[in-house]
Design a protein around this motif. Sequence first.
Motif, short mmCIF file in Angstrom:
data_model
loop_
_atom_site.label_atom_id
_atom_site.label_comp_id
_atom_site.label_asym_id
_atom_site.label_seq_id
_atom_site.Cartn_x
_atom_site.Cartn_y
_atom_site.Cartn_z
N LEU A 94 -9.14 -12.70 -2.90
CA LEU A 94 -8.87 -11.35 -3.40
C LEU A 94 -8.69 -10.36 -2.25
N ASP A 95 -9.49 -10.53 -1.21
CA ASP A 95 -9.35 -9.67 -0.03
C ASP A 95 -7.96 -9.81 0.58
N SER A 96 -7.46 -11.03 0.65
CA SER A 96 -6.13 -11.28 1.20
C SER A 96 -5.06 -10.67 0.31
N LEU A 97 -5.21 -10.85 -1.00
CA LEU A 97 -4.23 -10.29 -1.94
C LEU A 97 -4.13 -8.78 -1.78
N LEU A 98 -5.26 -8.12 -1.72
CA LEU A 98 -5.24 -6.66 -1.59
C LEU A 98 -4.62 -6.23 -0.26
N SER A 99 -4.88 -6.98 0.80
CA SER A 99 -4.28 -6.65 2.10
C SER A 99 -2.77 -6.79 2.09
N VAL A 100 -2.27 -7.82 1.42
CA VAL A 100 -0.83 -8.08 1.42
C VAL A 100 -0.09 -7.11 0.49
N VAL A 101 -0.69 -6.81 -0.64
CA VAL A 101 0.02 -6.00 -1.64
C VAL A 101 -0.03 -4.49 -1.34
N GLN A 102 -1.00 -4.04 -0.59
CA GLN A 102 -1.17 -2.60 -0.32
C GLN A 102 -0.47 -2.19 0.97
N MET A 103 0.85 -2.18 0.94
CA MET A 103 1.62 -1.79 2.11
C MET A 103 1.91 -0.29 2.06
N PRO A 104 1.98 0.34 3.23
CA PRO A 104 2.31 1.77 3.25
C PRO A 104 3.77 2.00 2.87
N LYS A 105 4.06 3.18 2.41
CA LYS A 105 5.42 3.57 2.05
C LYS A 105 6.35 3.28 3.22
N GLY A 106 7.49 2.67 2.91
CA GLY A 106 8.47 2.36 3.94
C GLY A 106 8.34 0.98 4.55
N VAL A 107 7.30 0.25 4.17
CA VAL A 107 7.08 -1.10 4.71
C VAL A 107 6.88 -2.05 3.52
N PRO A 108 7.98 -2.36 2.80
CA PRO A 108 7.82 -3.21 1.62
C PRO A 108 7.57 -4.67 1.97
N VAL A 109 6.68 -5.28 1.19
CA VAL A 109 6.42 -6.71 1.26
C VAL A 109 6.37 -7.20 -0.18
#
Length: 160
Positions: A94-109
């Motif tokens: 879950l920690d990894s999921l939140l890190s990957v999905v919460q990108m700042p505006k302008g940096v889509p993943v």
Amino acid sequence: MKVSVIMGSASDKPVGDKVIKVLEEFGVENELRVISAHRTPYVAKEFAENAEEKGTEVIVAIAGKAAHLAGVLAGISPLPVIGVPAKSSTMDGLDSLLSVVQMPKGVPVATVAIDGGENAGLLAVQILSVKYPELREKFKAYKVRMAEETIKSDEELNQK
């Protein structure tokens, strides 16, 4: 057409192998590398800066724990990045999921499920299929096969 599958650690290889298997089933050239956003940041920077020039068209980044790899690569490269959060010893990924999905505006993943290597491979194929019609046809055939297998499973289940 080429997809670079980048893992933050060799321990991510089982997930990376799932991505590679899908890409190979569709005939997509690929590479599998270990590049850590934290242990080898200059290698990550060099890879992201030069991936397009070296023929990569989509990047799949697999990482667990802090899982910053996808964001680092997406912050540097103009290529589409698919993030695969890896299940780690902490919080079942879950920690990894939140890190990957919460990108700042302008940096889509684009983010798939924890350990979702198969879907990452399929998404990479779909992205490439915008440019390569032969891949689009293969993907359409894949969808038909998947539906047929599901219908067959349902029929078998209901015959019992």
